[in-house]
Enzyme design. Structure first.
Site, PDB file in Angstrom:
ATOM      1  N   ASP A 285      38.902  42.383  32.408  1.00  0.00           N
ATOM      2  CA  ASP A 285      38.731  43.172  33.631  1.00  0.00           C
ATOM      3  C   ASP A 285      38.343  42.245  34.784  1.00  0.00           C
ATOM      4  O   ASP A 285      37.302  41.581  34.732  1.00  0.00           O
ATOM      5  CB  ASP A 285      37.624  44.202  33.388  1.00  0.00           C
ATOM      6  CG  ASP A 285      37.616  45.342  34.396  1.00  0.00           C
ATOM      7  OD1 ASP A 285      38.306  45.244  35.424  1.00  0.00           O
ATOM      8  OD2 ASP A 285      36.899  46.327  34.149  1.00  0.00           O
ATOM      9  N   ASP A 286      39.173  42.177  35.820  1.00  0.00           N
ATOM     10  CA  ASP A 286      38.887  41.357  37.011  1.00  0.00           C
ATOM     11  C   ASP A 286      38.801  39.870  36.671  1.00  0.00           C
ATOM     12  O   ASP A 286      37.952  39.148  37.203  1.00  0.00           O
ATOM     13  CB  ASP A 286      37.587  41.798  37.686  1.00  0.00           C
ATOM     14  CG  ASP A 286      37.720  43.095  38.473  1.00  0.00           C
ATOM     15  OD1 ASP A 286      38.721  43.800  38.266  1.00  0.00           O
ATOM     16  OD2 ASP A 286      36.829  43.393  39.278  1.00  0.00           O
TER      17      ASP A 286
ATOM     18  N   CYS B  58      42.323  47.932  38.892  1.00  0.00           N
ATOM     19  CA  CYS B  58      41.892  48.374  37.556  1.00  0.00           C
ATOM     20  C   CYS B  58      42.694  49.550  37.014  1.00  0.00           C
ATOM     21  O   CYS B  58      43.438  49.426  36.038  1.00  0.00           O
ATOM     22  CB  CYS B  58      40.413  48.757  37.593  1.00  0.00           C
ATOM     23  SG  CYS B  58      39.290  47.439  38.064  1.00  0.00           S
TER      24      CYS B  58
ATOM     25  N   ARG C 253      45.838  50.110  34.181  1.00  0.00           N
ATOM     26  CA  ARG C 253      45.612  50.828  32.925  1.00  0.00           C
ATOM     27  C   ARG C 253      46.617  51.957  32.749  1.00  0.00           C
ATOM     28  O   ARG C 253      47.111  52.204  31.644  1.00  0.00           O
ATOM     29  CB  ARG C 253      44.169  51.350  32.889  1.00  0.00           C
ATOM     30  CG  ARG C 253      43.180  50.242  32.740  1.00  0.00           C
ATOM     31  CD  ARG C 253      41.758  50.575  33.173  1.00  0.00           C
ATOM     32  NE  ARG C 253      41.124  49.349  33.617  1.00  0.00           N
ATOM     33  CZ  ARG C 253      40.627  48.423  32.801  1.00  0.00           C
ATOM     34  NH1 ARG C 253      40.641  48.631  31.500  1.00  0.00           N
ATOM     35  NH2 ARG C 253      40.109  47.317  33.281  1.00  0.00           N
TER      36      ARG C 253
ATOM     37  N   LYS D 285      37.031  50.404  28.137  1.00  0.00           N
ATOM     38  CA  LYS D 285      37.117  51.115  29.415  1.00  0.00           C
ATOM     39  C   LYS D 285      38.409  51.930  29.524  1.00  0.00           C
ATOM     40  O   LYS D 285      39.499  51.393  29.408  1.00  0.00           O
ATOM     41  CB  LYS D 285      37.036  50.083  30.541  1.00  0.00           C
ATOM     42  CG  LYS D 285      37.291  50.594  31.936  1.00  0.00           C
ATOM     43  CD  LYS D 285      37.074  49.459  32.940  1.00  0.00           C
ATOM     44  CE  LYS D 285      37.589  49.777  34.326  1.00  0.00           C
ATOM     45  NZ  LYS D 285      37.302  48.687  35.289  1.00  0.00           N
TER      46      LYS D 285
ATOM     47  N   HIS E 207      39.263  54.791  32.283  1.00  0.00           N
ATOM     48  CA  HIS E 207      39.496  54.702  33.733  1.00  0.00           C
ATOM     49  C   HIS E 207      40.888  55.131  34.183  1.00  0.00           C
ATOM     50  O   HIS E 207      41.528  54.483  35.011  1.00  0.00           O
ATOM     51  CB  HIS E 207      39.212  53.268  34.218  1.00  0.00           C
ATOM     52  CG  HIS E 207      38.861  53.203  35.681  1.00  0.00           C
ATOM     53  ND1 HIS E 207      39.021  52.043  36.439  1.00  0.00           N
ATOM     54  CD2 HIS E 207      38.361  54.139  36.520  1.00  0.00           C
ATOM     55  CE1 HIS E 207      38.626  52.273  37.673  1.00  0.00           C
ATOM     56  NE2 HIS E 207      38.227  53.541  37.748  1.00  0.00           N
TER      57      HIS E 207
ATOM     58  N   HIS F 224      34.262  41.912  35.035  1.00  0.00           N
ATOM     59  CA  HIS F 224      34.041  42.755  36.222  1.00  0.00           C
ATOM     60  C   HIS F 224      32.560  42.714  36.609  1.00  0.00           C
ATOM     61  O   HIS F 224      31.693  42.603  35.749  1.00  0.00           O
ATOM     62  CB  HIS F 224      34.456  44.179  35.871  1.00  0.00           C
ATOM     63  CG  HIS F 224      34.604  45.134  37.022  1.00  0.00           C
ATOM     64  ND1 HIS F 224      33.546  45.524  37.814  1.00  0.00           N
ATOM     65  CD2 HIS F 224      35.691  45.803  37.504  1.00  0.00           C
ATOM     66  CE1 HIS F 224      33.967  46.386  38.728  1.00  0.00           C
ATOM     67  NE2 HIS F 224      35.270  46.571  38.558  1.00  0.00           N
TER      68      HIS F 224
ATOM     69  N   ASP G 100      43.665  42.840  34.003  1.00  0.00           N
ATOM     70  CA  ASP G 100      44.141  44.005  34.762  1.00  0.00           C
ATOM     71  C   ASP G 100      44.422  43.707  36.228  1.00  0.00           C
ATOM     72  O   ASP G 100      45.126  44.457  36.897  1.00  0.00           O
ATOM     73  CB  ASP G 100      43.162  45.177  34.637  1.00  0.00           C
ATOM     74  CG  ASP G 100      41.812  44.909  35.277  1.00  0.00           C
ATOM     75  OD1 ASP G 100      41.486  43.745  35.578  1.00  0.00           O
ATOM     76  OD2 ASP G 100      41.048  45.883  35.465  1.00  0.00           O
ATOM     77  N   ASN G 101      43.844  42.646  36.775  1.00  0.00           N
ATOM     78  CA  ASN G 101      44.124  42.211  38.148  1.00  0.00           C
ATOM     79  C   ASN G 101      43.527  40.832  38.321  1.00  0.00           C
ATOM     80  O   ASN G 101      42.893  40.288  37.415  1.00  0.00           O
ATOM     81  CB  ASN G 101      43.553  43.185  39.198  1.00  0.00           C
ATOM     82  CG  ASN G 101      42.148  43.662  38.935  1.00  0.00           C
ATOM     83  OD1 ASN G 101      41.921  44.826  38.632  1.00  0.00           O
ATOM     84  ND2 ASN G 101      41.178  42.756  39.037  1.00  0.00           N
TER      85      ASN G 101
ATOM     86  N   LYS H  84      42.285  40.551  43.793  1.00  0.00           N
ATOM     87  CA  LYS H  84      42.373  41.964  43.441  1.00  0.00           C
ATOM     88  C   LYS H  84      42.513  42.795  44.714  1.00  0.00           C
ATOM     89  O   LYS H  84      41.880  42.499  45.727  1.00  0.00           O
ATOM     90  CB  LYS H  84      41.102  42.352  42.688  1.00  0.00           C
ATOM     91  CG  LYS H  84      40.887  43.834  42.428  1.00  0.00           C
ATOM     92  CD  LYS H  84      39.529  44.044  41.770  1.00  0.00           C
ATOM     93  CE  LYS H  84      39.199  45.512  41.557  1.00  0.00           C
ATOM     94  NZ  LYS H  84      37.915  45.696  40.853  1.00  0.00           N
TER      95      LYS H  84
END
Length: 599
Positions: A70-71, A108, A112, A165, A167, A268, A374-375, A436
Site C-alpha cells: 500500500d503506497d 488505493c 483494489r 485491507k 476498501h 501507507h 496499489d499506487n 500517488k
C-alpha cells in the site's frame, strides 16, 4: 517475530542484513526449494517458462496468491533498486520474473476495484474514492454487475481467502456512525471469499486499525499486558494469511486449489513500525534524499529495469536539496524514512513466513504468486487539521495521539501519526515524476514480481511488456482454467477488460491496443511506446517512453497528429467506461455541500 528465508548466496539486488535469529530448518528448506540461489539476471527477456497446460490432469490447477503493498514506490524493494532489506521478495524475484512496465491506477481503492474485477475502476463503481456522487462510475461501492476474482474462482472450485485491507465500499459498518452505511452486501464474504480477516476502511493505526473485522464480525482490540509485544496490523495480516493456507491444507478441501488475496496496509501512513525494525535502519538515510535517489537510479540501471539514458526526474520544487535542510530538522526526516523502510521490512518478513507455509504444506511448487503495489509513493503531508475515520485522536489505551508531521515528535510509536511527505516519496518513485494521485509514471509505475516454480524454469527474467492491474483477473482465470461468469445478481456481468499475462511469462507479446487512466482529472493513455498524459487541469503532454520514460521531453507540439490520435482513443474509452469530467464531479460535490448546509 519473523525470520527471512535464508539464502545460499546473495542474489543481485538483495542487500545483506544482520540475522535476527538462527534460521529454522523449515525456512532453510524453502530456500533450497527455491532453485538454489539463482542470481537475478540484469537485463534478460527470455523467461524459460515451461508449457503452462493449466487445468489439465497432467498439470493440476495452481494455487494463486496475490499480495499487494500500500503506497509503495517503484524503487523501494531491493530487487527494484532500493536499499530497503526485502530478502524474501528479492528471492521470489530471483527465481521468478519482474515486470518493468507494470501499472496500477494511482490510488488505493480504484486499484483494489480493478484488481478484484479485471475492470477499469469507473466500470466497477469506484472511479474516485468512497463517496457517492450519484453516478454509476462514482458510487464508492463495488458495482453489482462486476464479478470479483474470488467469485469467479470459487465457482471454479477454489477455496477463497483474504487477509488485509478491503476498501471498495463506503459501507464500513457501525464505525461510520451512520445507520445507512452498515450494509455488508459488498464485504468480502458477500463478494466471493470463504474467509476474511482485515479492515473494511482504507487507512488507520497499525496498533489499533479502524474497522477490523473477521468474517462479518467486528473485532474489538484490547490493550495487551505486555507493552513490548503490541498488536501490529502488518503481523496480523501475515499471520492470518499463513493460517488460511495451513487450515485449507489440513481440511477436507486440501485437494482443492486455493486463492489467497493478501492486501497489506504497509507502508501507507501513519509511519508506525516496531522498535526492533526501526533500529536496523538507524543512520541509513543520513546521506539524504538526493544521494539516495541517485544511488537507486544507478541500481535500477544496473539491474536492467530502466535505461541508463533516462534522465532522473527533477526534484520536487517543494523539497530542498538535502544540504539545505537545517541540521535541527534532519533527525526527523531521517527517522521518517527509517520508519517507512521498517514498515516494508516487516511486510517482507511476513511474506517470508507465508512462502514458508506454502512450502511446509507442499503447495509452493504449483503456486502462482504475484506481488504489486496499489499506487506510487505518497506525498501527502499530515497535519493536526486532518480528521476522519482514519485519524484517531487516542491510542488503544486511551492516551493521546499527536497527529501531524511535527518535527518535535519522532514517528514510529502509536502515540504519533505522521507521513514521510514529498521529501521521501520522490525517492520511492525514483526515477519518475510525481506521486500517488497523479498518472505520470511516479504515480502509476509498480513492481510486479511473479513466482511459479513449476512453470518458471529459469528465474531472474525481466518482462518488458506493458501490463496493468486490470490484467490480474484475466491472468488468474487463465492459470486456473476458469471462465468469467456471464451473470451476477440476476443480470449480465461486465466482461473483463484486462488480458492474461501468461503469454508474457513465455516472452510472448500481449495483444492490446492501449491502457488508460483517469483519477481526479489526471488523464493518460499508453499505446506502444507513446504515452499521452495530463496533470489536471493542464493540457495534454506526449512522451516517447522508450527514449524518455521519466517524461522529461514533452513532444506534444512536435507530434500533433499523435496527440490527436491518442486523445481520440482516450475520449472513446472515457465515454465507454463511465468517466465524468472532474470539473463536473467537483461541481456536483459543491452543490451537494450547499444543499446539506441549508436549514
Amino acid at each position: 517475530m519473523r525470520a527471512s528465508i535464508p539464502s545460499c548466496n546473495n542474489p543481485a539486488g538483495a542487500h545483506p542484513r544482520q540475522p535476527r535469529r538462527s534460521p529454522s530448518a523449515r525456512l532453510r528448506a524453502v530456500e533450497c526449494h527455491l532453485a538454489g540461489g539463482i542470481a537475478l539476471a540484469l537485463a534478460v527477456t527470455a523467461t524459460g517458462l515451461t508449457a503452462l497446460g493449466c487445468g489439465t490432469e497432467s498439470a493440476p490447477r495452481p494455487d494463486i496468491v496475490l499480495i499487494m503493498a500500500d503506497d509503495m514506490g517503484f524503487s523501494d524493494l531491493g530487487s527494484y533498486g532500493g536499499e530497503i532489506d526485502t530478502p524474501n521478495l528479492d528471492r521470489l524475484a530471483s527465481h521468478g520474473l519482474r515486470f518493468s512496465h507494470f501499472y496500477n491506477t494511482a490510488r488505493c481503492c480504484p486499484t483494489r476495484a480493478s484488481l478484484l474485477t479485471g475492470l477499469y475502476a469507473h466500470q466497477a463503481g469506484v472511479g474516485h474514492m468512497m463517496g457517492d456522487d450519484g453516478l454509476p462510475g462514482y458510487r464508492g461501492d463495488l458495482a453489482a454487475n462486476a464479478v470479483t476474482i474470488a467469485e469467479a474462482l470459487r465457482a471454479a472450485g477454489y477455496g477463497t481467502y483474504m487477509s488485509g485491507k478491503w476498501h471498495v465500499t463506503r459501507h464500513v459498518g457501525h464505525w461510520s456512525g451512520n445507520d445507512e452505511l452498515t450494509s455488508t452486501h459488498n464485504w468480502p464474504l458477500q463478494r466471493g471469499f470463504d474467509r476474511f480477516y482485515g479492515t473494511i476502511h482504507g487507512a488507520g493505526s497499525f496498533y489499533d486499525p479502524i474497522s477490523l473485522t473477521e468474517g462479518n464480525t467486528p473485532v474489538d482490540l484490547e490493550p495487551r499486558d505486555d507493552a513490548d509485544a503490541p498488536y501490529y496490523y502488518t503481523d496480523a495480516i501475515s499471520e492470518y494469511a499463513a493460517r488460511f493456507v495451513r487450515e485449507h491444507a489440513a481440511a477436507d478441501r486440501s485437494g482443492d486449489p486455493l486463492f489467497l488475496y493478501v492486501a497489506h496496509t504497509a507502508p501507507h501512513w501513519p509511519l508506525h513500525a516496531l522498535p526492533e525494525d526501526i533500529e536496523r535502519y538507524r543512520g541509513r538515510y543520513g546521506a539524504g534524499w538526493d544521494a539516495i535517489r541517485e544511488k537507486r537510479q544507478e541500481q535500477l540501471s544496473e539491474l536492467g529495469l530502466i535505461d541508463e539514458d533516462w534522465l532522473l526526474a527533477e526534484r520536487d520544487p517543494r523539497v530542498p536539496a538535502w544540504e539545505e535542510v537545517p541540521e535541527r530538522e534532519r533527525p526527523w526526516f531521517e527517522r521518517a524514512m527509517e520508519v517507512y523502510a521498517a514498515q516494508i521490512d516487516r511486510m517482507d518478513q511476513g511474506i517470508g513466513e507465508l512462502v514458508a507455509t506454502l512450502e511446509e504444506t507442499g503447495r509452493l511448487d504449483n503456486t502462482l504468486i504475484l506481488f504489486l503495489a496499489d499506487n506510487g509513493g505518497c506525498a501527502e503531508v499530515l497535519t493536526d487539521r486532518w480528521t476522519g475515520l482514519a485519524i484517531p485522536r487516542e491510542a488503544l489505551d486511551g492516551s493521546p495521539v499527536a497527529v501531524g508531521n511535527d518535527r518535535e515528535v519522532l514517528p514510529g510509536p502509536e502515540s504519533s501519526y505522521q507521513s514521510y511527505g514529498p521529501h521521501w516519496a520522490h525517492v520511492s518513485n525514483t526515477p519518475f515524476r510525481l506521486y500517488k494521485h497523479w498518472v505520470h509514471e511516479g504515480g502509476i509505475a509498480s513492481p510486479l514480481i511473479v513466482h511459479w516454480p513449476s512453470r518458471i524454469a529459469d528465474g531472474g527474467g525481466i518482462v518488458r511488456e506493458t501490463a496493468h492491474v486490470i490484467d490480474l483477473m484475466a491472468t488468474a482465470l487463465d492459470a486456473a482454467g476458469a471462465t468469467h461468469p456471464e451473470n451476477r445478481a440476476g443480470s449480465g456481468s461486465i466482461p473483463v477488460e484486462g488480458v492474461s499475462l501468461l503469454p508474457a511469462f513465455q516472452s510472448q507479446p500481449l495483444d492490446r491496443e492501449a491502457v488508460f487512466w483517469e483519477h481526479e482529472g489526471n488523464r493518460a493513455v499508453r499505446s506502444g511506446k507513446w504515452k499521452l498524459v495530463s496533470r489536471y487541469p493542464g493540457p495534454w503532454e506526449l512522451y516517447d517512453l522508450v527514449a524518455d520514460r521519466t517524461e522529461a521531453n514533452d513532444l506534444a507540439l512536435a507530434e500533433p497528429e499523435q496527440v490527436a490520435a491518442l486523445a481520440a482513443l482516450w475520449n472513446d474509452w472515457a465515454a465507454r467506461t463511465g468517466v465524468v469530467p472532474w470539473d463536473e464531479i467537483r461541481e456536483r460535490r459543491r452543490a451537494s455541500r450547499v444543499l446539506l448546509s441549508r436549514p
